[in-house]
Design a protein around this motif. Sequence first.
Motif, PDB file in Angstrom:
ATOM      1  N   GLY A   1       0.801  -1.177   0.000  1.00 40.77           N
ATOM      2  CA  GLY A   1       0.000   0.000   0.000  1.00 40.77           C
ATOM      3  C   GLY A   1       0.854   1.255   0.000  1.00 40.77           C
ATOM      4  N   VAL A   2       0.198   2.376   0.036  1.00 37.87           N
ATOM      5  CA  VAL A   2       0.846   3.684  -0.015  1.00 37.87           C
ATOM      6  C   VAL A   2       0.421   4.472   1.210  1.00 37.87           C
ATOM      7  CG1 VAL A   2       1.070   5.802  -1.358  1.00 37.87           C
ATOM      8  CG2 VAL A   2       0.788   3.629  -2.520  1.00 37.87           C
ATOM      9  N   TYR A   3       1.334   5.291   1.740  1.00 35.71           N
ATOM     10  CA  TYR A   3       1.001   6.115   2.891  1.00 35.71           C
ATOM     11  C   TYR A   3       1.617   7.498   2.747  1.00 35.71           C
ATOM     12  CZ  TYR A   3       5.743   5.109   4.519  1.00 35.71           C
ATOM     13  OH  TYR A   3       7.100   5.002   4.624  1.00 35.71           O
ATOM     14  N   GLU A   4       1.020   8.455   3.439  1.00 33.48           N
ATOM     15  CA  GLU A   4       1.590   9.794   3.498  1.00 33.48           C
ATOM     16  C   GLU A   4       1.555  10.271   4.936  1.00 33.48           C
ATOM     17  OE1 GLU A   4      -0.770  12.206   0.851  1.00 33.48           O
ATOM     18  OE2 GLU A   4      -2.240  12.609   2.393  1.00 33.48           O
ATOM     19  N   VAL A   5       2.584  11.004   5.308  1.00 33.01           N
ATOM     20  CA  VAL A   5       2.715  11.521   6.660  1.00 33.01           C
ATOM     21  C   VAL A   5       2.575  13.035   6.578  1.00 33.01           C
ATOM     22  CG1 VAL A   5       4.207  11.687   8.678  1.00 33.01           C
ATOM     23  CG2 VAL A   5       4.284   9.645   7.244  1.00 33.01           C
ATOM     24  N   ARG A   6       1.678  13.567   7.402  1.00 32.91           N
ATOM     25  CA  ARG A   6       1.446  15.012   7.431  1.00 32.91           C
ATOM     26  C   ARG A   6       1.736  15.550   8.826  1.00 32.91           C
ATOM     27  NH1 ARG A   6      -2.367  17.168   3.405  1.00 32.91           N
ATOM     28  NH2 ARG A   6      -2.656  15.559   1.843  1.00 32.91           N
ATOM     29  N   ASP A   7       2.142  16.823   8.874  1.00 36.78           N
ATOM     30  CA  ASP A   7       2.353  17.450  10.175  1.00 36.78           C
ATOM     31  C   ASP A   7       1.029  17.986  10.703  1.00 36.78           C
ATOM     32  OD1 ASP A   7       1.873  19.803   8.767  1.00 36.78           O
ATOM     33  OD2 ASP A   7       3.916  20.566   8.966  1.00 36.78           O
ATOM     34  N   GLU A   8       1.064  18.653  11.840  1.00 38.92           N
ATOM     35  CA  GLU A   8      -0.158  19.144  12.471  1.00 38.92           C
ATOM     36  C   GLU A   8      -0.884  20.201  11.640  1.00 38.92           C
ATOM     37  OE1 GLU A   8       0.737  21.650  16.016  1.00 38.92           O
ATOM     38  OE2 GLU A   8       2.801  21.173  15.470  1.00 38.92           O
ATOM     39  N   PHE A   9      -0.176  20.828  10.689  1.00 32.53           N
ATOM     40  CA  PHE A   9      -0.774  21.864   9.859  1.00 32.53           C
ATOM     41  C   PHE A   9      -1.265  21.330   8.513  1.00 32.53           C
ATOM     42  CE2 PHE A   9       2.633  23.775  12.441  1.00 32.53           C
ATOM     43  CZ  PHE A   9       1.832  24.516  13.298  1.00 32.53           C
ATOM     44  N   GLY A  10      -1.086  20.028   8.284  1.00 30.52           N
ATOM     45  CA  GLY A  10      -1.546  19.417   7.046  1.00 30.52           C
ATOM     46  C   GLY A  10      -0.513  19.377   5.936  1.00 30.52           C
ATOM     47  N   ASN A  11       0.710  19.826   6.200  1.00 28.50           N
ATOM     48  CA  ASN A  11       1.769  19.774   5.193  1.00 28.50           C
ATOM     49  C   ASN A  11       2.264  18.342   5.054  1.00 28.50           C
ATOM     50  OD1 ASN A  11       1.767  22.643   4.989  1.00 28.50           O
ATOM     51  ND2 ASN A  11       3.018  22.724   6.826  1.00 28.50           N
ATOM     52  N   ILE A  12       2.423  17.891   3.822  1.00 30.69           N
ATOM     53  CA  ILE A  12       2.903  16.529   3.593  1.00 30.69           C
ATOM     54  C   ILE A  12       4.394  16.487   3.857  1.00 30.69           C
ATOM     55  CG2 ILE A  12       3.190  14.685   1.910  1.00 30.69           C
ATOM     56  CD1 ILE A  12       0.730  15.719   0.472  1.00 30.69           C
ATOM     57  N   LEU A  13       4.796  15.596   4.769  1.00 30.09           N
ATOM     58  CA  LEU A  13       6.206  15.432   5.107  1.00 30.09           C
ATOM     59  C   LEU A  13       6.847  14.276   4.346  1.00 30.09           C
ATOM     60  CD1 LEU A  13       6.100  15.853   8.986  1.00 30.09           C
ATOM     61  CD2 LEU A  13       6.655  17.571   7.275  1.00 30.09           C
ATOM     62  N   LEU A  52       1.793  14.006  14.326  1.00 34.89           N
ATOM     63  CA  LEU A  52       1.770  13.564  12.939  1.00 34.89           C
ATOM     64  C   LEU A  52       0.449  12.891  12.616  1.00 34.89           C
ATOM     65  CD1 LEU A  52       5.307  11.997  12.436  1.00 34.89           C
ATOM     66  CD2 LEU A  52       4.513  14.260  11.740  1.00 34.89           C
ATOM     67  N   LYS A  53       0.010  13.083  11.380  1.00 41.49           N
ATOM     68  CA  LYS A  53      -1.191  12.410  10.886  1.00 41.49           C
ATOM     69  C   LYS A  53      -0.764  11.521   9.726  1.00 41.49           C
ATOM     70  CE  LYS A  53      -3.916  16.336  12.212  1.00 41.49           C
ATOM     71  NZ  LYS A  53      -4.120  17.695  11.820  1.00 41.49           N
ATOM     72  N   ILE A  54      -1.152  10.270   9.789  1.00 42.34           N
ATOM     73  CA  ILE A  54      -0.749   9.316   8.773  1.00 42.34           C
ATOM     74  C   ILE A  54      -1.987   8.791   8.059  1.00 42.34           C
ATOM     75  CG2 ILE A  54       0.445   7.151   8.334  1.00 42.34           C
ATOM     76  CD1 ILE A  54       1.988   7.713  10.974  1.00 42.34           C
ATOM     77  N   ARG A  55      -1.962   8.922   6.739  1.00 42.80           N
ATOM     78  CA  ARG A  55      -3.054   8.387   5.908  1.00 42.80           C
ATOM     79  C   ARG A  55      -2.464   7.286   5.051  1.00 42.80           C
ATOM     80  NH1 ARG A  55      -6.351  12.881   2.831  1.00 42.80           N
ATOM     81  NH2 ARG A  55      -5.357  11.683   1.211  1.00 42.80           N
ATOM     82  N   TRP A  56      -3.226   6.202   4.878  1.00 40.16           N
ATOM     83  CA  TRP A  56      -2.734   5.124   4.053  1.00 40.16           C
ATOM     84  C   TRP A  56      -3.858   4.513   3.258  1.00 40.16           C
ATOM     85  CZ3 TRP A  56      -3.410   4.640   9.281  1.00 40.16           C
ATOM     86  CH2 TRP A  56      -4.289   3.671   9.700  1.00 40.16           C
ATOM     87  N   ALA A  57      -3.472   3.808   2.204  1.00 37.90           N
ATOM     88  CA  ALA A  57      -4.441   3.116   1.362  1.00 37.90           C
ATOM     89  C   ALA A  57      -3.804   1.846   0.831  1.00 37.90           C
ATOM     90  CB  ALA A  57      -4.865   4.006   0.198  1.00 37.90           C
ATOM     91  N   LYS A  58      -4.545   0.771   0.881  1.00 37.10           N
ATOM     92  CA  LYS A  58      -4.089  -0.472   0.279  1.00 37.10           C
ATOM     93  C   LYS A  58      -4.469  -0.427  -1.191  1.00 37.10           C
ATOM     94  CE  LYS A  58      -4.298  -3.367   4.324  1.00 37.10           C
ATOM     95  NZ  LYS A  58      -4.807  -4.616   4.897  1.00 37.10           N
ATOM     96  N   THR A  59      -3.551  -0.833  -2.033  1.00 37.04           N
ATOM     97  CA  THR A  59      -3.801  -0.785  -3.466  1.00 37.04           C
ATOM     98  C   THR A  59      -3.072  -1.932  -4.162  1.00 37.04           C
ATOM     99  OG1 THR A  59      -3.528   0.545  -5.461  1.00 37.04           O
ATOM    100  CG2 THR A  59      -1.902   0.860  -3.740  1.00 37.04           C
ATOM    101  N   LEU A  80       9.488  17.763  -4.044  1.00 37.80           N
ATOM    102  CA  LEU A  80       8.910  16.630  -3.316  1.00 37.80           C
ATOM    103  C   LEU A  80       8.788  16.983  -1.841  1.00 37.80           C
ATOM    104  CD1 LEU A  80      10.835  13.628  -4.840  1.00 37.80           C
ATOM    105  CD2 LEU A  80       8.440  14.196  -5.183  1.00 37.80           C
ATOM    106  N   PRO A  81       7.947  16.252  -1.095  1.00 33.78           N
ATOM    107  CA  PRO A  81       7.896  16.465   0.355  1.00 33.78           C
ATOM    108  C   PRO A  81       9.289  16.312   0.953  1.00 33.78           C
ATOM    109  CG  PRO A  81       6.098  15.054  -0.317  1.00 33.78           C
ATOM    110  CD  PRO A  81       6.979  15.247  -1.529  1.00 33.78           C
ATOM    111  N   LYS A  82       9.536  17.011   2.037  1.00 32.52           N
ATOM    112  CA  LYS A  82      10.871  17.129   2.626  1.00 32.52           C
ATOM    113  C   LYS A  82      11.543  15.804   2.900  1.00 32.52           C
ATOM    114  CE  LYS A  82      13.338  19.517   6.265  1.00 32.52           C
ATOM    115  NZ  LYS A  82      13.275  20.443   7.363  1.00 32.52           N
ATOM    116  N   TYR A  83      10.821  14.825   3.379  1.00 30.82           N
ATOM    117  CA  TYR A  83      11.433  13.566   3.784  1.00 30.82           C
ATOM    118  C   TYR A  83      11.223  12.441   2.793  1.00 30.82           C
ATOM    119  CZ  TYR A  83      11.802  16.114   8.134  1.00 30.82           C
ATOM    120  OH  TYR A  83      12.096  17.056   9.073  1.00 30.82           O
ATOM    121  N   SER A  84      10.815  12.760   1.568  1.00 31.11           N
ATOM    122  CA  SER A  84      10.600  11.738   0.549  1.00 31.11           C
ATOM    123  C   SER A  84      11.779  11.675  -0.404  1.00 31.11           C
ATOM    124  CB  SER A  84       9.331  12.033  -0.248  1.00 31.11           C
ATOM    125  OG  SER A  84       8.200  11.931   0.548  1.00 31.11           O
TER     126      SER A  84
END
Length: 87
Positions: A1-13, A52-59, A80-84
């Motif tokens: 799957g795929v995931y994205e990590v966001r900070d408290e302000f919604g910025n993708i890290l 941190l807020k983590i969103r993921w999806a199985k695909t 790209l996001p800072k940590y990608s």
Amino acid sequence: GVYEVRDEFGNILHIGRASNLRHRIRQALVKGKSKHSTRERMLKDKVDFKKLKIRWAKTEYPNAVEEYLHKKHKKIFGVLPKYSKVT
């Protein structure tokens, strides 16, 4: 799957993919029991992991989805996001 990590302000890290999402998020990003370059860089930058807020999806096609997210983010913000890493 795929995931994205966001900070408290919604910025993708970070945008990433893993064959076992639960393991990757729990062990590498949250608890830190395994070495993971993203966690190490976030620790150096003193990122507050509790917010941190983590969103993921199985695909069926994680590589394609991750590439799409990278292109979409780069098209909007120019980088790209800072940590990608480039895939």
